[in-house]
Scaffold this motif. Structure first.
Motif, PDB file in Angstrom:
ATOM      1  N   PHE A  38     125.630  16.963  23.126  1.00 34.37           N
ATOM      2  CA  PHE A  38     126.503  17.963  22.543  1.00 34.37           C
ATOM      3  C   PHE A  38     126.388  19.311  23.246  1.00 34.37           C
ATOM      4  N   GLY A  39     127.543  19.951  23.444  1.00 38.97           N
ATOM      5  CA  GLY A  39     127.602  21.280  24.027  1.00 38.97           C
ATOM      6  C   GLY A  39     128.585  22.136  23.264  1.00 38.97           C
ATOM      7  N   VAL A  40     128.492  23.449  23.446  1.00 37.53           N
ATOM      8  CA  VAL A  40     129.366  24.355  22.709  1.00 37.53           C
ATOM      9  C   VAL A  40     129.430  25.702  23.422  1.00 37.53           C
ATOM     10  N   ALA A  41     130.578  26.332  23.325  1.00 40.26           N
ATOM     11  CA  ALA A  41     130.770  27.671  23.888  1.00 40.26           C
ATOM     12  C   ALA A  41     131.148  28.637  22.770  1.00 40.26           C
ATOM     13  N   ALA A  42     130.867  29.908  22.997  1.00 35.11           N
ATOM     14  CA  ALA A  42     131.149  30.906  21.977  1.00 35.11           C
ATOM     15  C   ALA A  42     132.638  30.977  21.644  1.00 35.11           C
ATOM     16  N   ASP A  43     133.480  30.779  22.674  1.00 38.48           N
ATOM     17  CA  ASP A  43     134.923  30.854  22.468  1.00 38.48           C
ATOM     18  C   ASP A  43     135.603  30.171  23.642  1.00 38.48           C
ATOM     19  N   THR A  44     136.920  30.258  23.688  1.00 35.05           N
ATOM     20  CA  THR A  44     137.671  29.594  24.754  1.00 35.05           C
ATOM     21  C   THR A  44     137.989  30.527  25.915  1.00 35.05           C
ATOM     22  N   GLY A  45     137.346  31.694  25.954  1.00 33.38           N
ATOM     23  CA  GLY A  45     137.560  32.627  27.051  1.00 33.38           C
ATOM     24  C   GLY A  45     136.999  32.107  28.361  1.00 33.38           C
ATOM     25  N   ALA A  46     137.409  32.719  29.454  1.00 34.17           N
ATOM     26  CA  ALA A  46     137.044  32.242  30.786  1.00 34.17           C
ATOM     27  C   ALA A  46     135.538  32.239  31.011  1.00 34.17           C
ATOM     28  N   GLU A  47     134.843  33.296  30.593  1.00 35.91           N
ATOM     29  CA  GLU A  47     133.400  33.365  30.814  1.00 35.91           C
ATOM     30  C   GLU A  47     132.677  32.248  30.065  1.00 35.91           C
ATOM     31  N   ALA A  48     133.042  32.054  28.796  1.00 36.58           N
ATOM     32  CA  ALA A  48     132.379  31.034  27.989  1.00 36.58           C
ATOM     33  C   ALA A  48     132.701  29.634  28.498  1.00 36.58           C
ATOM     34  N   GLN A  49     133.940  29.410  28.920  1.00 37.22           N
ATOM     35  CA  GLN A  49     134.318  28.096  29.423  1.00 37.22           C
ATOM     36  C   GLN A  49     133.590  27.776  30.735  1.00 37.22           C
ATOM     37  N   ALA A  50     133.427  28.772  31.580  1.00 35.05           N
ATOM     38  CA  ALA A  50     132.692  28.556  32.828  1.00 35.05           C
ATOM     39  C   ALA A  50     131.223  28.245  32.542  1.00 35.05           C
ATOM     40  N   ALA A  51     130.638  28.953  31.570  1.00 34.72           N
ATOM     41  CA  ALA A  51     129.245  28.698  31.209  1.00 34.72           C
ATOM     42  C   ALA A  51     129.087  27.301  30.612  1.00 34.72           C
ATOM     43  N   LEU A  52     130.080  26.864  29.848  1.00 37.56           N
ATOM     44  CA  LEU A  52     130.041  25.525  29.264  1.00 37.56           C
ATOM     45  C   LEU A  52     130.118  24.460  30.360  1.00 37.56           C
ATOM     46  N   ALA A  53     131.017  24.656  31.314  1.00 35.36           N
ATOM     47  CA  ALA A  53     131.159  23.698  32.410  1.00 35.36           C
ATOM     48  C   ALA A  53     129.866  23.580  33.209  1.00 35.36           C
ATOM     49  N   ALA A  54     129.138  24.677  33.341  1.00 35.98           N
ATOM     50  CA  ALA A  54     127.889  24.660  34.105  1.00 35.98           C
ATOM     51  C   ALA A  54     126.815  23.824  33.433  1.00 35.98           C
ATOM     52  N   LEU A  55     126.968  23.530  32.149  1.00 37.09           N
ATOM     53  CA  LEU A  55     125.985  22.747  31.415  1.00 37.09           C
ATOM     54  C   LEU A  55     126.260  21.247  31.455  1.00 37.09           C
ATOM     55  N   ILE A  56     127.379  20.832  32.071  1.00 39.89           N
ATOM     56  CA  ILE A  56     127.683  19.408  32.183  1.00 39.89           C
ATOM     57  C   ILE A  56     126.701  18.782  33.172  1.00 39.89           C
ATOM     58  N   PRO A  57     126.012  17.721  32.792  1.00 37.31           N
ATOM     59  CA  PRO A  57     125.075  17.098  33.737  1.00 37.31           C
ATOM     60  C   PRO A  57     125.815  16.470  34.908  1.00 37.31           C
ATOM     61  N   ALA A  58     125.158  16.411  36.055  1.00 39.73           N
ATOM     62  CA  ALA A  58     125.807  15.894  37.255  1.00 39.73           C
ATOM     63  C   ALA A  58     126.218  14.440  37.103  1.00 39.73           C
ATOM     64  N   ASP A  59     125.465  13.680  36.316  1.00 36.77           N
ATOM     65  CA  ASP A  59     125.731  12.249  36.204  1.00 36.77           C
ATOM     66  C   ASP A  59     125.975  11.802  34.768  1.00 36.77           C
ATOM     67  N   GLY A  60     126.492  12.707  33.933  1.00 40.72           N
ATOM     68  CA  GLY A  60     126.695  12.352  32.530  1.00 40.72           C
ATOM     69  C   GLY A  60     127.833  13.125  31.903  1.00 40.72           C
ATOM     70  N   GLU A  61     127.846  13.122  30.585  1.00 43.57           N
ATOM     71  CA  GLU A  61     128.928  13.734  29.826  1.00 43.57           C
ATOM     72  C   GLU A  61     128.399  14.858  28.940  1.00 43.57           C
TER      73      GLU A  61
END
Length: 227
Positions: A38-61
Motif C-alpha cells: 500500500f502507498g499513499v500521497a497527500a494529494d493529487t498535486g504534481a509534487e505528491a504524485q512524483a513522490a508517490l511514483a518514486a516509492l514504486i518498487p522496481a520489480d513490484g506494485e
C-alpha cells in the motif's frame, strides 16, 4: 482531502496509529515492504504524485486505496483498478455459535503456513511480515492450518478485519464465520469498532459480512500501479 479516516484509509493508517510502518516522507508514504504494497500521497498535486511514483518498487506494485478514483502518477502504469465495499460493524459482535471449532493465536512459528494459505485463498496483498500486523487466529485440525483471520489497518478507535482465508477443501464448514466473529469480539473488547473491505462484486462475502453485523459504509477505489 476528507475528514473521516476511512475515506483515506492508507493515509490514516500511515500517518496515525501505524506511522511506525511508513516508508518515505511527506508528501507520500508506502507501508514497510515486508507488510505489503500500500502507498499513499497527500494529494493529487504534481509534487505528491512524483513522490508517490518514486516509492514504486522496481520489480513490484504499489496499491492505492482511496475514497475517490486516483490518477496514475507520471512514470507509472496501471496494473488494475477495482471497487471495494467498505463495511463497518454495527451493534455488538456476534456471539459464538454452539459447536464452533477451537481457535488458536498464530505467530511467527505459523508464518510459512499462513503465507501458503494466503497464496491459495488470495485474501489480499500478503508479504513476509503481514502476519505481524496484529493478532491473527487460526483453526487447526490434525495439525493442519485450515483457516485464519486477523487484522491489518488501524484507525482511531477502529481496526480492520483482514487476512480471512480458508483452504478450498475446507470451505462450507463455517470456519471463516467463526474466525471473523472471534476477531470482532477481540477488537470490541479493546474498545475498537471493526471494519473491513471486500471486492464490491463479491456478493457471497458481502452476504457473510452482513450476517455478522457489518454494513456497507461506502465504496472505495483501488489502483495498482507499477513502474
Amino acid at each position: 482531502m476528507t475528514d473521516h479516516p476511512l475515506d483515506r484509509p492508507v493515509w490514516s493508517m500511515l500517518t496515525g496509529r501505524q506511522a511506525h510502518l511508513a516508508e518515505g516522507g511527506l508528501p507520500a508514504f508506502r507501508v514497510d515492504r515486508g507488510y505489503g504494497v500500500f502507498g499513499v500521497a497527500a494529494d493529487t498535486g504534481a509534487e505528491a504524485q512524483a513522490a508517490l511514483a518514486a516509492l514504486i518498487p522496481a520489480d513490484g506494485e504499489l496499491w492505492i486505496v482511496e475514497g475517490e478514483p486516483w490518477p496514475i502518477p507520471p512514470g507509472a502504469r496501471e496494473i488494475k483498478r477495482a471497487i471495494l465495499a467498505q463495511m463497518v460493524a454495527e451493534g455488538p459482535p456476534p456471539a459464538p455459535r454452539e459447536g464452533e471449532p477451537g481457535m488458536i493465536a498464530l505467530g511467527d512459528a505459523d508464518a510459512a503456513e499462513m503465507a501458503a494459505l494466503a497464496d491459495h485463498a488470495k485474501p489480499g496483498p500478503w508479504g513476509p511480515k503481514t502476519h505481524l500486523y496484529g493478532p491473527f487466529f487460526g483453526i487447526r485440525e490434525e495439525g493442519r492450518l485450515l483457516a485464519m483471520a486477523g487484522q491489518r489497518m488501524l484507525m482511531p478507535g477502529m481496526a480492520e478485519v483482514s487476512g480471512v482465508a480458508t483452504w478450498e477443501d475446507c470451505r462450507g464448514r463455517g470456519l471463516a464465520r467463526a474466525l471473523i466473529g472471534h476477531v470482532m469480539r477481540e477488537m470490541v473488547a479493546r474498545g475498537e469498532t471493526p471494519f473491513l473491505h471486500s471486492y464490491a462484486d463479491n456478493a457471497g462475502a458481502i452476504g457473510l459480512y452482513e450476517s455478522l453485523g457489518f454494513r456497507i459504509r461506502r465504496e472505495v477505489h483501488v489502483l495498482a500501479i507499477a513502474r
